[in-house]
Design a protein around this motif. Sequence first.
Motif, short mmCIF file in Angstrom:
data_model
loop_
_atom_site.label_atom_id
_atom_site.label_comp_id
_atom_site.label_asym_id
_atom_site.label_seq_id
_atom_site.Cartn_x
_atom_site.Cartn_y
_atom_site.Cartn_z
N GLU A 4 -38.98 -4.87 20.29
CA GLU A 4 -37.72 -5.22 19.51
C GLU A 4 -36.45 -4.77 20.24
O GLU A 4 -36.24 -3.86 20.81
N THR A 5 -35.39 -5.82 20.18
CA THR A 5 -34.15 -5.71 20.72
C THR A 5 -33.15 -6.34 20.13
O THR A 5 -33.24 -7.21 19.45
N ARG A 6 -32.04 -5.85 20.44
CA ARG A 6 -30.65 -6.38 19.92
C ARG A 6 -30.09 -7.22 20.67
O ARG A 6 -29.93 -6.92 21.88
N GLU A 7 -29.51 -8.48 20.31
CA GLU A 7 -29.15 -9.39 21.30
C GLU A 7 -27.81 -9.95 20.77
O GLU A 7 -27.40 -9.75 19.68
N SER A 8 -27.22 -10.84 21.61
CA SER A 8 -25.96 -11.60 21.03
C SER A 8 -25.87 -12.91 21.86
O SER A 8 -26.25 -13.17 22.78
N VAL A 9 -24.86 -13.68 21.15
CA VAL A 9 -24.30 -14.89 21.39
C VAL A 9 -22.83 -14.87 21.37
O VAL A 9 -22.55 -14.54 20.39
N ASN A 32 -31.15 -18.67 9.47
CA ASN A 32 -32.13 -19.66 9.45
C ASN A 32 -32.95 -19.91 10.56
O ASN A 32 -33.85 -20.60 10.70
N HIS A 33 -32.79 -19.06 11.56
CA HIS A 33 -33.64 -19.27 12.90
C HIS A 33 -34.96 -18.27 12.62
O HIS A 33 -34.94 -17.22 12.00
N LYS A 34 -36.02 -18.77 12.78
CA LYS A 34 -37.47 -18.11 12.26
C LYS A 34 -37.80 -16.98 13.06
O LYS A 34 -38.59 -16.05 12.51
N THR A 35 -37.21 -16.85 14.26
CA THR A 35 -37.62 -15.65 15.21
C THR A 35 -36.59 -14.51 14.98
O THR A 35 -37.11 -13.46 15.15
N ILE A 36 -35.44 -14.66 14.29
CA ILE A 36 -34.57 -13.64 14.12
C ILE A 36 -34.94 -12.76 12.91
O ILE A 36 -35.15 -13.24 11.79
N LEU A 37 -34.96 -11.30 13.27
CA LEU A 37 -35.46 -10.51 12.01
C LEU A 37 -34.25 -10.54 11.09
O LEU A 37 -33.00 -10.47 11.30
N LYS A 38 -34.71 -10.32 9.71
CA LYS A 38 -33.90 -10.35 8.45
C LYS A 38 -33.29 -8.90 8.56
O LYS A 38 -32.20 -8.81 7.86
N HIS A 39 -33.99 -7.83 9.01
CA HIS A 39 -33.38 -6.31 8.90
C HIS A 39 -33.43 -5.87 10.49
O HIS A 39 -34.61 -5.84 11.15
N PRO A 40 -32.47 -5.18 11.07
CA PRO A 40 -31.01 -5.33 10.62
C PRO A 40 -30.57 -6.91 10.24
O PRO A 40 -31.01 -7.76 11.17
N PHE A 60 -27.77 -10.14 16.60
CA PHE A 60 -28.97 -10.37 15.98
C PHE A 60 -30.17 -9.59 16.43
O PHE A 60 -29.90 -9.14 17.65
N THR A 61 -31.26 -9.34 15.66
CA THR A 61 -32.32 -8.62 16.36
C THR A 61 -33.61 -9.54 16.36
O THR A 61 -33.84 -10.35 15.67
N LEU A 62 -34.35 -9.26 17.59
CA LEU A 62 -35.60 -10.11 17.89
C LEU A 62 -36.51 -9.01 17.93
O LEU A 62 -36.39 -7.87 18.18
N ASN A 63 -37.89 -9.28 17.48
CA ASN A 63 -38.97 -8.51 17.65
C ASN A 63 -39.83 -8.67 19.04
O ASN A 63 -40.76 -8.07 19.24
N ASP A 64 -39.39 -9.57 20.01
CA ASP A 64 -39.90 -9.79 21.19
C ASP A 64 -38.73 -10.13 22.12
O ASP A 64 -38.39 -11.26 22.15
N SER A 65 -38.53 -9.27 23.13
CA SER A 65 -37.51 -9.21 24.09
C SER A 65 -37.67 -10.64 24.94
O SER A 65 -36.67 -11.01 25.52
N PHE A 66 -38.86 -10.97 25.13
CA PHE A 66 -39.17 -11.92 26.04
C PHE A 66 -38.68 -13.53 25.33
O PHE A 66 -38.54 -14.17 26.34
N GLU A 67 -38.37 -13.49 24.14
CA GLU A 67 -37.91 -14.71 23.54
C GLU A 67 -36.39 -14.91 23.69
O GLU A 67 -35.87 -15.96 23.04
N THR A 68 -35.65 -13.64 24.16
CA THR A 68 -34.14 -13.62 24.04
C THR A 68 -33.77 -15.07 24.60
O THR A 68 -32.64 -15.65 23.78
N ARG A 69 -33.63 -15.56 25.72
CA ARG A 69 -33.02 -16.64 26.35
C ARG A 69 -33.28 -18.02 25.52
O ARG A 69 -32.37 -18.67 25.29
N PHE A 70 -34.56 -17.95 25.02
CA PHE A 70 -35.03 -19.46 24.09
C PHE A 70 -34.23 -19.16 22.74
O PHE A 70 -33.58 -20.37 22.65
N VAL A 71 -34.08 -18.23 22.11
CA VAL A 71 -33.42 -17.89 20.94
C VAL A 71 -31.98 -18.30 21.07
O VAL A 71 -31.27 -19.03 20.50
N GLN A 72 -31.20 -17.53 22.08
CA GLN A 72 -29.96 -17.71 22.35
C GLN A 72 -29.68 -19.45 22.50
O GLN A 72 -28.69 -19.73 22.19
N SER A 73 -30.48 -20.06 23.37
CA SER A 73 -30.26 -21.42 23.52
C SER A 73 -30.20 -22.20 22.26
O SER A 73 -29.75 -23.09 21.84
#
Length: 104
Positions: A4-9, A32-40, A60-73
């Motif tokens: 789990e990791t806290r990320e930003s754009v 609305n993004h399916k990968t972003i955690l609802k909490h926090p 935002f928070t993700l539960n898989d840090s390997f997905e960060t760049r894809f979610v940011q994009s």
Amino acid sequence: NGTETRESVNVGVAYGSDVALVKTILLTTAKNHKTILKHPIPKVLFTDFAESSLNFKLIFTLNDSFETRFVQSDLRFEIDKKFKENGITIPFPQRDVHVFQNKI
């Protein structure tokens, strides 16, 4: 590391933009993004009055840090689309040039 990791754009908008609408678009896009955690819950910070833009950070928070760049994009594509639909401009740096003529 796949944890789990806290990320930003970061995004800047033109002066005169409706900052409340910018915040709403950013939060809605994250929620609305399916990968972003609802909490926090995702958060938006108004970070600066810059030279050419009003700057914001979507956090935002993700539960898989390997997905960060894809979610940011994904978020950047959707933010750009929603900004265009709502007349919000992402500015480019601008400079005023004053030319003085020397009279000899």
